[in-house]
Design a protein around this motif. Structure first.
Motif, mmCIF file in Angstrom:
data_model
loop_
_atom_site.group_PDB
_atom_site.id
_atom_site.type_symbol
_atom_site.label_atom_id
_atom_site.label_comp_id
_atom_site.label_asym_id
_atom_site.label_seq_id
_atom_site.Cartn_x
_atom_site.Cartn_y
_atom_site.Cartn_z
ATOM 1 N N VAL A 98 -8.291 12.101 -16.196
ATOM 2 C CA VAL A 98 -9.562 12.571 -17.252
ATOM 3 C C VAL A 98 -7.496 13.895 -16.983
ATOM 4 N N ALA A 99 -7.502 13.778 -18.786
ATOM 5 C CA ALA A 99 -6.238 15.109 -19.448
ATOM 6 C C ALA A 99 -7.008 16.007 -19.047
ATOM 7 N N VAL A 100 -5.858 16.882 -18.617
ATOM 8 C CA VAL A 100 -6.450 18.434 -17.896
ATOM 9 C C VAL A 100 -4.717 19.405 -18.719
ATOM 10 N N ARG A 101 -5.107 20.540 -19.556
ATOM 11 C CA ARG A 101 -4.356 21.610 -19.333
ATOM 12 C C ARG A 101 -4.638 23.177 -18.083
ATOM 13 N N PRO A 102 -3.505 23.265 -18.429
ATOM 14 C CA PRO A 102 -3.361 25.045 -17.247
ATOM 15 C C PRO A 102 -4.424 25.653 -18.485
ATOM 16 N N ARG B 22 -2.164 13.520 -16.547
ATOM 17 C CA ARG B 22 -3.860 13.077 -15.904
ATOM 18 C C ARG B 22 -4.410 12.977 -14.114
ATOM 19 N N TYR B 23 -5.541 13.274 -14.409
ATOM 20 C CA TYR B 23 -5.776 13.172 -13.524
ATOM 21 C C TYR B 23 -7.472 12.574 -12.586
ATOM 22 N N VAL C 283 -17.087 15.011 -19.300
ATOM 23 C CA VAL C 283 -16.181 13.635 -18.503
ATOM 24 C C VAL C 283 -16.689 13.072 -17.786
ATOM 25 N N ALA C 284 -17.656 13.725 -17.214
ATOM 26 C CA ALA C 284 -18.863 12.479 -16.241
ATOM 27 C C ALA C 284 -20.457 12.787 -15.217
ATOM 28 N N SER C 285 -21.237 12.177 -15.563
ATOM 29 C CA SER C 285 -22.760 12.855 -15.296
ATOM 30 C C SER C 285 -22.602 11.652 -14.225
ATOM 31 N N TRP C 286 -23.878 12.094 -12.981
ATOM 32 C CA TRP C 286 -24.249 10.841 -12.227
ATOM 33 C C TRP C 286 -25.626 11.430 -11.325
ATOM 34 N N LYS C 287 -26.039 10.750 -10.808
ATOM 35 C CA LYS C 287 -27.188 11.279 -9.813
ATOM 36 C C LYS C 287 -26.584 11.431 -8.691
ATOM 37 N N ALA C 288 -27.316 12.211 -7.383
ATOM 38 C CA ALA C 288 -27.079 11.644 -6.514
ATOM 39 C C ALA C 288 -28.446 11.007 -5.779
ATOM 40 N N ASP C 289 -28.725 10.006 -5.726
ATOM 41 C CA ASP C 289 -28.958 9.269 -5.803
ATOM 42 C C ASP C 289 -29.694 7.957 -4.334
ATOM 43 N N ASP C 290 -29.091 8.661 -3.037
ATOM 44 C CA ASP C 290 -29.658 7.921 -1.792
ATOM 45 C C ASP C 290 -28.973 6.634 -1.844
ATOM 46 N N GLN C 291 -27.914 6.957 -2.062
ATOM 47 C CA GLN C 291 -27.159 4.998 -1.148
ATOM 48 C C GLN C 291 -26.862 5.280 -0.207
ATOM 49 N N LEU C 292 -27.393 6.074 0.840
ATOM 50 C CA LEU C 292 -26.573 6.268 2.603
ATOM 51 C C LEU C 292 -27.490 5.276 2.688
ATOM 52 N N PRO C 293 -27.654 4.930 4.025
ATOM 53 C CA PRO C 293 -28.761 4.210 4.933
ATOM 54 C C PRO C 293 -29.564 4.534 4.918
ATOM 55 N N PRO C 294 -30.829 3.582 5.392
ATOM 56 C CA PRO C 294 -32.332 4.752 4.664
ATOM 57 C C PRO C 294 -32.540 4.839 5.915
ATOM 58 N N ALA C 295 -31.927 4.709 6.532
ATOM 59 C CA ALA C 295 -32.566 5.914 8.128
ATOM 60 C C ALA C 295 -31.571 7.272 7.717
ATOM 61 N N ASP D 17 -19.588 20.575 -1.797
ATOM 62 C CA ASP D 17 -18.204 21.411 -1.058
ATOM 63 C C ASP D 17 -17.133 21.432 -2.269
ATOM 64 N N TYR D 18 -16.693 20.610 -2.617
ATOM 65 C CA TYR D 18 -15.412 20.990 -3.739
ATOM 66 C C TYR D 18 -14.822 20.175 -4.624
ATOM 67 N N VAL D 19 -14.428 20.308 -4.940
ATOM 68 C CA VAL D 19 -13.434 19.650 -6.367
ATOM 69 C C VAL D 19 -12.100 19.360 -5.569
ATOM 70 N N GLU D 20 -11.366 17.909 -5.915
ATOM 71 C CA GLU D 20 -10.302 17.754 -5.730
ATOM 72 C C GLU D 20 -9.690 16.998 -6.356
ATOM 73 N N PHE D 21 -8.374 17.610 -6.969
ATOM 74 C CA PHE D 21 -7.640 16.934 -8.633
ATOM 75 C C PHE D 21 -6.697 16.089 -7.138
ATOM 76 N N SER D 22 -5.838 15.068 -8.007
ATOM 77 C CA SER D 22 -4.876 13.800 -7.536
ATOM 78 C C SER D 22 -4.569 13.776 -8.866
ATOM 79 N N ALA D 23 -3.370 12.454 -9.064
ATOM 80 C CA ALA D 23 -2.516 12.631 -9.722
ATOM 81 C C ALA D 23 -2.960 10.976 -10.230
ATOM 82 N N ALA D 24 -3.308 10.973 -11.036
ATOM 83 C CA ALA D 24 -4.173 9.732 -11.912
ATOM 84 C C ALA D 24 -3.659 8.456 -11.204
ATOM 85 N N THR D 25 -4.773 7.613 -10.823
ATOM 86 C CA THR D 25 -4.031 6.047 -9.960
ATOM 87 C C THR D 25 -3.585 5.377 -11.096
ATOM 88 N N ASP D 26 -4.522 5.166 -12.096
ATOM 89 C CA ASP D 26 -4.796 4.045 -13.088
ATOM 90 C C ASP D 26 -3.625 4.035 -13.899
#
Ligand code: GCU
Length: 856
Positions: free
Chosen positions: A797-801, A740-741, A766-778, A847-856
């Motif tokens: 997320v469960a993953v297999r090779p 699980r990652y 496994v996920a969908s989201w919007k790039a909806d401008d949560q950055l500083p308004p400036a 830019d990239y996608v990064e996998f790390s061992a699940a923390t939960d």
């Protein structure tokens, strides 16, 4: 504010309870939430106000409101000349003292409580202090005397009359809209109450880069309404003025401060202002700086301009805050002697003693510009016969723009406690700015003090991040008493803002107290400056933007080594400090690691006092700090259910953003240092990201590669972007071991489109989201770079090779929607340096996608 009133709340609301008020942050630390404690039952329910001024009446009403709400029983206010601390009442009165210092005494006995102020404002500060003691469940003091450190405790707001705010990160101006003072000043009045509650007694409402038509008669009438909104709270209105006003408003041919017509114009203008606003605090002046005109145009000195205004203001008891932020932004970067940091002392020390008594030189805490860390400005030690005040920046311009949690009082305290060793004596900055190190001829402290550049906005919670108001609170506390311990300050803020649950206090206090060092740790190291994009919005990394231009924020990163040589052999800046401090910094044996590169040019393998090489220390610090920021979310999660849901969710969202952005910073800085030094990370982390799949290494349908500028703000210097309206995909066959990652997608949330993303593993979304401008308004940033690089993480997320991962991006390719340009469309989002941006297109950059061992 009363958006979500639950069942049975009406009765409580009528009693003035805050229990039912949705926690939108608008009350700041003045929530007056119910407290437990039988200790307050003896508190008399009768409040007597002996004075009849507006401020005293407001103070009485505030005490009634606060105590009724916190203690859940009715309190009443009446006028009258009742004896002190007797008769079963809380008596608010004025003492006979007349030295003008804001000082109060609280005494309590079984008979009652007396709050006695030496000024009417001090009566109010005593009231707020009593309310605070109850709010944090402390005992009512039996006898306590408190006095303000200095007379100037002001907030400066950089608001423009069109409603925008320079370096404002929480919506449009609360004072102005469309070229005028707002019709509805409810929020301005509420702000004055918040300022007064921590002893702030002045508010300069407009940008130091002042509107050129500010002083028209029409505007002056409008400012009078603002002053009316502030007055009940003892907060004086002040204005930033532009020295060209005699020309731009007055129609004169000159603004030469020694010209009799100019002198007469200002005198008449000041008289007109005071006729409308009898208690105006005075003026702030930015001149000969960053394009603002000034006395140098006529060969005149800052003292000529400052004194000319001061003489017009003196009959009305107004002051001039003349800013020491005067420098040449067209310096020659090839000249090893050129040094922006020298500007303060070079421009002002020769006029020491020539400024009138109601002029105060307002000095930024460091010699450059509010970086994550700078040494203290040497100008503080160079003016022995001149009033000075320190300018601090609550607005987090270079420190995360209220999208990162950074508690700045930690930095300010470090600055205030710095001993400048002027005249080889103990002269800490706090004693210089409170006028004690270099008193007046008669021994009284020089008038001086503290200024916070705050830049609150129309967003409900004032500064956007629910943690950010702790900076304003801390500013007020340090301005009142620079010796108050940081732990006490943050504990007060947390309890009043989030409640008295010890678990909540413990977690928030610890997070806030460590946050400046964490931010410094993943941004500019060892005194190099923040290393943000100084030519843009000052938010994300943009390292070399500071080099090879006229702005003078250079750090001289070269093949042989890095850092500005400010020693005697270099720019000579160090010699501007008093001898003992100059020697301390000049010698590599004593120069502190955290300021090393501000003063010295050293090789990358230079060994620090810590025992590490400079380069390894930079790598390690960046990894450690980004990891620390990455843990804020988990620590915060332990408070779920212990604080209100609204603010809990807001903080969670911002901590997730900060965690991702800290990684952007870490990698940008480490990769850049790696490239320039050619020295590998001994721990093997920099440049090696085993769980990372670069977008440009995936199989693309529709997506095309794009170089990112500056290169260090994207992994591998490249991103993939989609120009196809229907969307594009990136695919990769996973080689991860079964498990699980947590999967993080690093994408670009550019201004102002809303791209959409969908991540699937083996055709299961496994996920969908919007790039909806949560950055500083400036952030009018249409670019893929360190300002817009954002991380979305899906957990567990469960993953297999052999699984196929698909990332689908759908760009938002709308053209410009507002023919009038962005200014009309979204005034709060304006940044003066990016008004030309008119494009809504967003290309779903990855830019990239990064996998790390699940923390939960
Ligand atoms: C910084 C800031 C400007 C501001 C200036 C000042 O340079 O980026 O927006 O005008 O300081 O303090 O005058």
């Amino acid at each position: 504010m009363f958006a979500r009133v639950g069942q049975g709340c009406l009765a409580l609301l009528l009693m003035g309870s805050s229990l039912c008020v949705a926690e939108d942050g608008s009350a700041a630390w003045l929530r007056y939430a119910p407290v437990s404690g039988a200790q307050y039952q003896r508190l008399p329910s009768k409040i007597v106000v002996t004075g009849d001024s507006l401020v005293e009446k407001t103070a009485g009403e505030e005490l009634r409101r606060g105590l009724s709400s916190m203690l859940g029983r009715p309190f009443t206010v009446s006028a009258g000349a009742v004896g002190r601390a007797s008769g079963g009442a809380i008596v608010i009165s004025r003492s006979a003292s007349s030295d003008g210092v804001d000082r109060y005494r609280i005494t309590s006995s079984s008979g009652g409580v007396s709050i006695e102020g030496d000024t009417v404002q001090a009566e109010m500060y005593g009231v707020f202090h009593l309310l605070e003691e109850v709010g944090i469940e402390r005992a009512i003091p039996s006898r306590e005397v408190q006095s303000a450190s200095s007379p100037i405790r002001w907030s400066d707001e950089w608001d423009n009359m069109n409603g925008t705010i320079e370096r404002g990160y929480a919506g449009p101006s609360i004072f102005f809209e469309s070229g005028h003072v707002r019709a509805d000043l409810t929020k301005a009045a509420a702000y004055a109450r918040i300022l007064a509650s921590v002893g702030i007694n002045g508010c300069n409402v407009n940008n130091v880069n002042a509107d050129l038509d500010l002083l028209t008669t029409e505007h002056i009438r409008e400012f009078a309404r603002l002053a009316d909104a502030f007055r009940p709270w003892g907060v004086k209105l002040a204005l930033s003025v532009d020295l060209t006003a005699p020309q731009t408003v007055g129609g004169l041919a000159t603004f030469d401060p020694l010209d009799p017509l100019v002198i007469a114009w200002w005198k008449a203008k000041v008289d007109e202002l005071y006729a409308a606003i009898p208690d105006l605090g005075g003026f702030t002046v930015k001149a000969d700086s960053e394009g603002r005109k000034g006395p140098s145009q006529y060969g005149r000195a800052p003292a000529d301009a400052a004194n000319m205004l001061a003489r017009a203001l003196a009959p009305h008891h107004g002051v001039v805050l003349y800013r020491g932020f005067v420098y040449n932004n067209h310096l020659d970067w090839r000249d090893p002697k050129a040094d922006r940091a020298r500007a303060g002392v070079d421009n002002f020390s020769k006029f020491d003693g020539q400024f009138d008594g109601n002029v105060i030189i307002q000095i930024k805490e460091g010699p450059i510009d509010f970086q994550a860390r700078e040494p203290v400005s040497p100008l503080f030690a160079a003016l022995h016969h001149t009033n000075v005040a320190i300018e601090l920046q609550t607005a987090q311009e270079y420190t995360g723009q209220q999208r990162h949690m950074v508690w700045l009082p930690s930095m300010w305290k470090w600055v205030l406690d710095t001993d400048m060793r002027a005249d080889d004596r103990h002269t800490p900055v706090k004693e210089i700015v409170t006028g004690r190190s270099f008193p007046l001829a008669d021994g009284r402290p020089r008038p001086g003090g503290f200024i916070s550049v705050t830049n609150v906005g129309m967003e409900e919670n004032w500064l956007h991040h629910p943690m950010a108001m702790a900076n304003l609170y801390g500013f007020g506390k340090l301005a009142w008493n620079p010796d108050e311990p940081l732990a006490e300050i943050i504990d007060g803020w947390t309890r009043l803002t989030w409640g008295n649950d010890p678990k909540v206090d413990g977690v928030i206090d610890a997070l806030q107290l460590g946050s400046w060092q964490v931010y410094e740790g993943y941004t500019g190291p060892n005194g190099m400056g923040t290393l943000t994009n100084i030519l843009g919005y000052h938010f994300g990394p943009g390292i070399e933007s500071a080099e090879r231009n006229g702005w003078g924020q250079w750090f001289r990163g070269e093949k042989d080594g890095i850092g500005m040589d400010r020693t005697a052999a270099g720019s000579g800046y160090l010699q501007q400090y008093p001898k003992a401090l100059a020697e301390h910094y000049e010698s590599l044996a004593t120069c502190p690691d955290e300021l090393l590169l501000f003063f010295h040019h050293v090789p990358y393998d230079y060994r620090l006092h810590s025992g590490k090489t400079l380069i390894q220390s930079i790598y390690d610090t960046h990894y450690a700090a980004a990891r620390e920021a990455g843990m804020y979310g988990a620590r915060w999660d332990t408070l779920k259910g212990r604080v209100d849901d609204e603010r809990f969710a807001q903080v969670s969202r911002l901590f997730a953003f900060q965690a991702g952005h800290a990684i952007v910073w870490r990698d940008a800085i480490d990769d850049w240092f790696h490239r320039i030094s050619g020295i590998a990370d001994a721990a093997g982390r920099v440049g090696h990201h085993p769980g990372r799949i670069e977008a440009e290494a995936m199989t693309a349908t529709g997506y095309v590669s794009q170089d990112v500028t500056p290169w260090e703000t994207a992994s591998g210097g490249k991103a993939m972007v989609c120009h196809v309206a229907e969307g594009c995909t990136l695919r990769s066959t996973l080689t991860q071991r079964q498990g699980r990652y947590d999967i993080a997608v690093q994408y670009f949330d550019t201004w102002k489109g809303v791209s959409r993303f969908e991540l699937s593993i083996h055709d299961v979304v496994v996920a969908s989201w919007k790039a909806d401008d949560q950055l500083p308004p400036a952030q009018f940033d249409p670019n893929l770079d360190g300002q817009t690089s954002t991380r979305f993480t899906v957990h567990g997320v469960a993953v297999r090779p052999g699984d196929v991962m698909t990332l689908r991006g759908v760009p938002d390719m709308r053209e410009e929607l507002h023919a009038g340009g962005l200014q009309a469309a979204d005034p709060g989002a304006l940044d003066t340096r990016s008004r030309q941006s008119r494009d809504y297109r967003e290309y779903a950059g990855v830019d990239y996608v990064e996998f790390s061992a699940a923390t939960d």
